[in-house]
Design an enzyme around this catalytic site. Structure first.
Site, PDB file in Angstrom:
ATOM      1  N   CYS A   2      35.431  -4.896  88.165  1.00  0.00           N
ATOM      2  CA  CYS A   2      36.812  -4.525  88.447  1.00  0.00           C
ATOM      3  C   CYS A   2      37.057  -4.623  89.949  1.00  0.00           C
ATOM      4  O   CYS A   2      36.219  -4.209  90.749  1.00  0.00           O
ATOM      5  CB  CYS A   2      37.178  -3.118  87.996  1.00  0.00           C
ATOM      6  SG  CYS A   2      37.097  -2.886  86.229  1.00  0.00           S
ATOM      7  N   ARG A  27      34.981 -10.122  90.391  1.00  0.00           N
ATOM      8  CA  ARG A  27      34.513  -8.812  89.929  1.00  0.00           C
ATOM      9  C   ARG A  27      34.971  -8.488  88.508  1.00  0.00           C
ATOM     10  O   ARG A  27      34.588  -7.466  87.947  1.00  0.00           O
ATOM     11  CB  ARG A  27      35.025  -7.716  90.877  1.00  0.00           C
ATOM     12  CG  ARG A  27      34.517  -7.843  92.280  1.00  0.00           C
ATOM     13  CD  ARG A  27      35.125  -6.780  93.156  1.00  0.00           C
ATOM     14  NE  ARG A  27      34.611  -5.475  92.810  1.00  0.00           N
ATOM     15  CZ  ARG A  27      33.568  -4.901  93.389  1.00  0.00           C
ATOM     16  NH1 ARG A  27      32.930  -5.533  94.349  1.00  0.00           N
ATOM     17  NH2 ARG A  27      33.172  -3.708  93.035  1.00  0.00           N
ATOM     18  N   TRP A  74      37.393  -5.730  84.430  1.00  0.00           N
ATOM     19  CA  TRP A  74      36.273  -6.092  83.567  1.00  0.00           C
ATOM     20  C   TRP A  74      36.173  -4.950  82.575  1.00  0.00           C
ATOM     21  O   TRP A  74      35.804  -3.836  82.937  1.00  0.00           O
ATOM     22  CB  TRP A  74      34.992  -6.232  84.391  1.00  0.00           C
ATOM     23  CG  TRP A  74      33.840  -6.752  83.604  1.00  0.00           C
ATOM     24  CD1 TRP A  74      33.532  -8.063  83.380  1.00  0.00           C
ATOM     25  CD2 TRP A  74      32.812  -5.986  82.955  1.00  0.00           C
ATOM     26  NE1 TRP A  74      32.404  -8.164  82.609  1.00  0.00           N
ATOM     27  CE2 TRP A  74      31.931  -6.902  82.330  1.00  0.00           C
ATOM     28  CE3 TRP A  74      32.557  -4.635  82.812  1.00  0.00           C
ATOM     29  CZ2 TRP A  74      30.821  -6.500  81.594  1.00  0.00           C
ATOM     30  CZ3 TRP A  74      31.449  -4.223  82.081  1.00  0.00           C
ATOM     31  CH2 TRP A  74      30.595  -5.166  81.486  1.00  0.00           C
ATOM     32  N   ASN A 100      38.187   1.717  89.165  1.00  0.00           N
ATOM     33  CA  ASN A 100      36.949   0.974  88.901  1.00  0.00           C
ATOM     34  C   ASN A 100      35.877   2.025  88.632  1.00  0.00           C
ATOM     35  O   ASN A 100      35.644   2.888  89.473  1.00  0.00           O
ATOM     36  CB  ASN A 100      36.602   0.130  90.140  1.00  0.00           C
ATOM     37  CG  ASN A 100      35.251  -0.530  90.049  1.00  0.00           C
ATOM     38  OD1 ASN A 100      34.717  -0.705  88.960  1.00  0.00           O
ATOM     39  ND2 ASN A 100      34.699  -0.899  91.198  1.00  0.00           N
ATOM     40  N   GLY A 101      35.247   1.962  87.468  1.00  0.00           N
ATOM     41  CA  GLY A 101      34.213   2.947  87.143  1.00  0.00           C
ATOM     42  C   GLY A 101      34.389   3.426  85.710  1.00  0.00           C
ATOM     43  O   GLY A 101      35.097   2.793  84.919  1.00  0.00           O
ATOM     44  N   GLU A 483      14.367 -17.544  86.280  1.00  0.00           N
ATOM     45  CA  GLU A 483      15.635 -17.684  87.005  1.00  0.00           C
ATOM     46  C   GLU A 483      16.392 -18.930  86.539  1.00  0.00           C
ATOM     47  O   GLU A 483      17.618 -18.884  86.357  1.00  0.00           O
ATOM     48  CB  GLU A 483      15.338 -17.716  88.519  1.00  0.00           C
ATOM     49  CG  GLU A 483      16.510 -17.962  89.434  1.00  0.00           C
ATOM     50  CD  GLU A 483      17.628 -16.922  89.324  1.00  0.00           C
ATOM     51  OE1 GLU A 483      17.463 -15.889  88.649  1.00  0.00           O
ATOM     52  OE2 GLU A 483      18.697 -17.180  89.905  1.00  0.00           O
ATOM     53  N   LYS A 487      20.117 -18.792  84.912  1.00  0.00           N
ATOM     54  CA  LYS A 487      21.260 -19.533  85.459  1.00  0.00           C
ATOM     55  C   LYS A 487      21.933 -20.344  84.375  1.00  0.00           C
ATOM     56  O   LYS A 487      23.147 -20.364  84.258  1.00  0.00           O
ATOM     57  CB  LYS A 487      20.825 -20.502  86.572  1.00  0.00           C
ATOM     58  CG  LYS A 487      20.502 -19.963  87.928  1.00  0.00           C
ATOM     59  CD  LYS A 487      21.625 -19.320  88.680  1.00  0.00           C
ATOM     60  CE  LYS A 487      21.758 -17.870  88.295  1.00  0.00           C
ATOM     61  NZ  LYS A 487      21.142 -16.888  89.119  1.00  0.00           N
ATOM     62  N   GLU A 490      23.810 -18.092  81.659  1.00  0.00           N
ATOM     63  CA  GLU A 490      24.988 -17.328  82.064  1.00  0.00           C
ATOM     64  C   GLU A 490      26.206 -18.199  82.349  1.00  0.00           C
ATOM     65  O   GLU A 490      27.329 -17.754  82.158  1.00  0.00           O
ATOM     66  CB  GLU A 490      24.692 -16.387  83.235  1.00  0.00           C
ATOM     67  CG  GLU A 490      24.403 -17.048  84.544  1.00  0.00           C
ATOM     68  CD  GLU A 490      24.053 -16.043  85.637  1.00  0.00           C
ATOM     69  OE1 GLU A 490      24.603 -14.942  85.640  1.00  0.00           O
ATOM     70  OE2 GLU A 490      23.227 -16.377  86.489  1.00  0.00           O
ATOM     71  N   HIS A 506       1.564 -18.870  72.358  1.00  0.00           N
ATOM     72  CA  HIS A 506       1.517 -17.592  71.620  1.00  0.00           C
ATOM     73  C   HIS A 506       2.812 -17.336  70.866  1.00  0.00           C
ATOM     74  O   HIS A 506       3.094 -16.209  70.492  1.00  0.00           O
ATOM     75  CB  HIS A 506       1.212 -16.445  72.587  1.00  0.00           C
ATOM     76  CG  HIS A 506      -0.109 -16.603  73.262  1.00  0.00           C
ATOM     77  ND1 HIS A 506      -1.298 -16.392  72.617  1.00  0.00           N
ATOM     78  CD2 HIS A 506      -0.419 -17.013  74.515  1.00  0.00           C
ATOM     79  CE1 HIS A 506      -2.298 -16.644  73.453  1.00  0.00           C
ATOM     80  NE2 HIS A 506      -1.787 -17.019  74.612  1.00  0.00           N
ATOM     81  N   LYS A 605      30.646 -10.061  88.775  1.00  0.00           N
ATOM     82  CA  LYS A 605      29.683  -9.835  89.840  1.00  0.00           C
ATOM     83  C   LYS A 605      29.706  -8.352  90.187  1.00  0.00           C
ATOM     84  O   LYS A 605      30.733  -7.706  90.047  1.00  0.00           O
ATOM     85  CB  LYS A 605      30.097 -10.661  91.051  1.00  0.00           C
ATOM     86  CG  LYS A 605      28.930 -10.950  91.938  1.00  0.00           C
ATOM     87  CD  LYS A 605      29.145 -12.189  92.741  1.00  0.00           C
ATOM     88  CE  LYS A 605      27.922 -12.496  93.544  1.00  0.00           C
ATOM     89  NZ  LYS A 605      26.873 -13.145  92.760  1.00  0.00           N
TER      90      LYS A 605
HETATM   91  C1  F6R Z   1      22.648 -13.594  87.853  1.00  0.00           C
HETATM   92  C2  F6R Z   1      23.216 -12.470  88.564  1.00  0.00           C
HETATM   93  C3  F6R Z   1      22.865 -11.100  88.105  1.00  0.00           C
HETATM   94  C4  F6R Z   1      22.570 -10.209  89.333  1.00  0.00           C
HETATM   95  C5  F6R Z   1      22.345  -8.762  88.893  1.00  0.00           C
HETATM   96  C6  F6R Z   1      21.968  -7.877  90.049  1.00  0.00           C
HETATM   97  O1  F6R Z   1      23.053 -14.795  88.416  1.00  0.00           O
HETATM   98  O2  F6R Z   1      23.961 -12.628  89.477  1.00  0.00           O
HETATM   99  O3  F6R Z   1      21.783 -11.112  87.234  1.00  0.00           O
HETATM  100  O4  F6R Z   1      21.451 -10.712  89.989  1.00  0.00           O
HETATM  101  O5  F6R Z   1      23.508  -8.280  88.291  1.00  0.00           O
HETATM  102  O6  F6R Z   1      22.951  -7.884  91.028  1.00  0.00           O
HETATM  103  P1  F6R Z   1      22.683  -7.347  92.479  1.00  0.00           P
HETATM  104  O7  F6R Z   1      21.678  -8.260  93.108  1.00  0.00           O
HETATM  105  O8  F6R Z   1      24.004  -7.391  93.165  1.00  0.00           O
HETATM  106  O9  F6R Z   1      22.139  -5.965  92.337  1.00  0.00           O
END
Ligand code: F6R
Length: 610
Positions: A2, A27, A74, A100-101, A483, A487, A490, A506, A605
C-alpha cells in the site's frame, strides 16, 4: 505494501497526489483512491485497478483543492473492489482516511461502532478508523486529538493520513509499524510511504517513528506521541536524486535495475575496499565490530530474495571467518523460540528495511538481548534504525517489484563483511588482497555478464511457453538456483523450482522429460565435475539443459543445448555474476508472455504485513 500520499500547500493537490501515487504504485496496485479537501468539504474518487484507472474515473470530476490524501492498495482485508478502495469515510463523509497496515481488533471495534449506530459500507479493517475518529471529532476536539484518541483504542499496524472537512488545510498522520515520511517544502508539506513521491519537491524530510503523530497545516507542523507528548524531529536529507526513480528510457524498471548493476555494485563498495591491506572498511560496523568478531554464532534472518543472499553469506562467513552461521526465514524465526544468547549475533537483511517479518525478527532478537546488525538498502528505514549497527547497500531506490540490484549488492556487502572479519581472524594479507582485487573488478565482470542479454532473449523466446522450469546449482551457486527460480515464477507465473543439483535424484528427477527446461549453474569451481554428472543425469532423461558456464569452458557445450557464458571470478563472488543471466532470462520470458514485469500479480514491494 500500500502506498500513501498526502499534500498540504498552495498548489492544486490532485496532480501532485496522482504523480506521487504513480511513484508508489510498486507498493500495491489493486485499487486506488483520492480525497481532496477544500473550504466546501471533501470530494473523493476511487477505482478498482491501477492508478491509470483512477485517473480515467476522475476525468470529468473537478477535484479542486490544495489539501488532499491518496492511496494505492494491496488488498489484505476485503477484495480489491471500488468500495474497498481507500480513502475510507465516516458516516457523514466529514473524515477521509488512508491506511497502510492491518488493524487486528477491527472486528470488535466494528461491532462496538455498529452498536453505536455507525454504518459501514466496506469489508475493510480500515473503515473502522474513519468511524472511530468520527466518534471523537467535533465538540471542541480537533482532528489531531480525535485521531490520537482513536488510535489509543487500536491494536495492529498503521501508517495513516486523515483529512477532515471541518478543518480545511489540515492533515493528521500517524505511524505504528508502517512507514511514513514527511517532506518539508516551502509553504507546503508532503506525506508519503517512502521518499519517492517527495523527492521531486524537496529533499528535506522527517521520518515518523512508531507511536508518533503529526499535524500539518500550510504554516506549521507539530509532532507528538500517541501518549500526548510534544516532540521534535530531526530533519534529514533524501540521499538520491529524481533520476534514480525514473525509467531512464528502459521499458521497465526491472530492466533498468538489471542493467545498472555494474554501477550499483560499485556504489556498494565505494570507499569500503582497502586493496593494499586486503581488507574492507565498514564505518557502520566500526563501533560494534568486536561482537561480530568474537561471536560464537551468527544467525542471519531475511525473507525472499534477501534470504537467498543470506544463504550465500552463510557460505562465505563459514569458509573465511570460521564462525558457525545459520540462516533462518524471518517469518519462522519470529514465531519459534530461537536459542539466542549474548554470544550470538543476528544479521537482518532487507532491501526495503520495512519487511514486517524481518522487523519482527529484529525485535525478537533484541528482546533476547542479542546484538542485531542490519543490511538494508533504504536509508532511514525502520530496520536500519532499529538495529544496533549495520551497513547500507547504497544501491539506490529499487522500484521493480522483483528484486535484482539489491540482491547483487547484498551479496557484495556480505563479501565485504567476510573480508573484513576474515582478515581480522584468519585470512592472510595475500589472500585478502586477492579477494579485494576481485571485488574491485566485480562491476566489470557483471558488465561482461550483461553482454549475454541478446542470447538470453533468444533462449527466452524459445522456452517462454513452457509450464515448468528447474534450476540446479551446487555450493555457492545453490542459492543462485533458488533466486533464478524465484525471479521466473514471480514475474512470468511459470512454475519453477530451485534445487541443490545433487538433491535432484532424491525426487525432482521424476519431473524431467523432453518438455522440462533445466537451468544449471555450472561455472568452473570446486563442484564443476559433480555438476557435469548431474547434467548428464538430466540429459539421460531428455531434459533441455540451459547451462550458465565460465567463459572459455569448451567442454560444457557437449553436455548442454544452450550455454550462456559468464566471466570467471572467485567462487565466493560467482553468485553475483551467475545471477545476471538468470535475471535476464526471467525478464525476457515474462515480457514474451506479456506479463506486467514491474507489477506482477498479487505481489507488492515492501511486505509490511505478516
Ligand atoms: C523477490 C522479492 C522478495 C523480497 C522479500 C524481502 O524478488 O523482491 O522476495 O526479497 O519480500 O524484501 P526485503 O528485502 O525488502 O525485506
Amino acid at each position: 505494501m500500500c502506498g500513501i500520499v498526502g499534500y498540504v500547500g498552495q498548489h492544486q493537490a490532485l496532480p501532485i497526489l496522482i504523480k506521487g501515487l504513480k511513484r508508489l504504485e510498486y507498493r500495491g496496485y489493486d485499487s486506488a483512491g483520492i480525497a481532496i479537501q477544500n473550504g466546501r468539504g471533501l470530494q473523493y474518487a476511487k477505482s478498482r485497478g491501477k492508478i491509470s484507472a483512477l485517473e480515467t474515473s476522475i476525468n470529468n470530476q473537478k477535484l479542486v483543492g490544495t489539501t488532499g490524501i491518496a492511496h494505492t492498495r494491496w488488498a489484505t482485508h476485503g477484495e480489491p473492489t471500488t468500495v474497498n478502495a481507500h480513502p475510507h469515510l465516516d458516516c457523514n463523509h466529514t473524515i477521509a482516511l488512508v491506511h497502510n497496515g492491518i488493524i487486528e481488533n477491527y472486528r470488535a471495534l466494528r461491532s462496538e461502532l455498529t452498536a453505536k449506530g455507525h454504518h459501514f459500507v466496506s469489508e475493510t479493517d480500515t473503515e473502522i478508523l474513519a468511524h472511530l475518529v468520527e466518534e471523537f471529532h467535533g465538540n471542541g476536539t480537533d482532528l489531531c486529538e480525535a485521531v490520537r484518541l482513536a488510535l489509543s483504542q487500536v491494536k495492529g499496524t498503521y501508517g495513516i493520513v486523515v483529512a477532515s472537512a471541518k478543518e480545511p488545510g489540515t492533515l493528521v498522520a500517524a505511524r505504528q509499524g508502517s512507514p511514513l515520511v514527511v517532506g518539508l517544502g516551502k509553504n507546503e508539506f508532503f506525506l508519503a510511504s517512502d521518499c519517492a513521491p517527495i523527492v521531486p519537491h524537496t529533499k528535506e524530510v522527517t521520518y515518523l517513528d512508531d507511536g508518533e503523530i503529526v499535524k500539518i497545516t500550510e504554516e506549521k507542523i507539530t509532532y507528538k506521541t500517541i501518549d500526548d507528548r510534544v516532540i521534535d524531529k530531526a530533519v534529514e536529507k533524501i540521499g538520491f536524486d529524481l533520476d534514480a526513480i525514473e525509467k531512464d528510457g528502459y521499458d521497465h524498471y526491472m530492466l533498468k535495475e538489471i542493467m545498472e548493476q555494474p554501477q550499483t555494485i560499485r556504489d556498494s563498495m565505494r570507499g569500503r575496499l582497502l586493496l593494499e591491506e586486503g581488507t574492507a572498511r565498514l564505518g557502520g560496523l566500526a563501533h560494534d565490530l568486536d561482537s561480530l568478531l568474537y561471536a560464537r554464532r551468527i544467525l542471519i534472518t531475511a525473507c525472499g530474495t534477501s534470504w537467498h543472499a543470506a544463504l550465500i553469506g552463510e557460505y562465505m562467513l563459514e569458509e573465511f571467518v570460521k564462525i558457525p552461521v545459520e540462516v533462518e526465514y524471518a517469518s519462522e524465526f519470529r514465531y519459534r523460540d530461537p536459542i539466542l544468547d549474548t554470544d550470538s549475533v543476528v544479521i537482518a537483511i532487507s532491501q526495503s528495511g520495512e519487511t514486517a517479518d524481518t522487523l519482527a525478527a529484529v525485535r525478537e532478537a533484541k528482546q533476547k538481548r542479542s546484538k542485531v546488525f542490519g543490511i538494508c538498502n533504504v536509508v532511514g528505514s525502520t530496520i536500519a534504525r532499529e538495529t544496533d549497527a549495520g551497513v547500507y547497500l547504497h544501491a539506490g531506490p529499487e522500484i521493480g517489484v522483483a528484486s535484482t540490484k539489491a540482491f547483487t549488492s547484498q551479496v557484495t556487502v556480505l563479501a565485504l563483511i567476510t573480508l573484513l572479519l576474515g582478515r581480522m581472524r584468519s585470512i592472510s594479507n595475500a589472500r585478502g588482497r586477492r579477494i579485494a582485487q576481485e571485488l574491485e573488478e566485480l562491476p566489470e565482470r557483471v558488465a561482461e555478464a550483461l553482454e549475454s542479454a541478446d542470447q538470453v532473449k533468444a533462449i527466452a523466446e524459445k522456452y517462454h511457453n513452457c509450464r515448468n522450469f528447474l534450476y540446479l546449482g551446487r555450493g555457492y551457486n545453490f542459492p543462485v538456483a533458488l533466486e533464478g527460480a524465484l525471479k521466473l515464477k514471480e514475474i512470468s507465473y511459470i512454475h519453477a523450482e530451485g534445487y541443490p543439483a545433487a538433491e535432484m535424484k532424491h525426487g525432482p528427477i521424476a519431473l524431467i522429460d523432453e518438455n522440462m527446461p533445466v537451468v544449471v549453474i555450472a561455472t568452473q569451481d570446486s563442484t564443476y565435475d559433480k555438476i557435469i554428472s548431474n547434467i548428464e543425469e538430466v540429459r539421460a532423461r531428455n531434459g533441455r539443459i540451459i547451462a550458465i558456464a565460465t567463459k572459455g569452458d569448451k567442454e560444457i557445450s557437449k553436455h548442454a543445448q544452450h550455454v550462456i557464458y559468464v566471466p570467471q571470478t572467485l567462487e565466493m563472488l560467482m553468485p553475483v555474476v551467475a545471477t545476471i543471466p538468470l535475471q535476464l532470462l526471467a525478464y525476457y520470458i515474462a515480457t514474451f508472455r506479456g506479463c506486467d514485469v514491474d507489477q506482477p500479480r498479487n505481489l507488492a514491494k515492501s511486505v509490511t504485513v505478516e
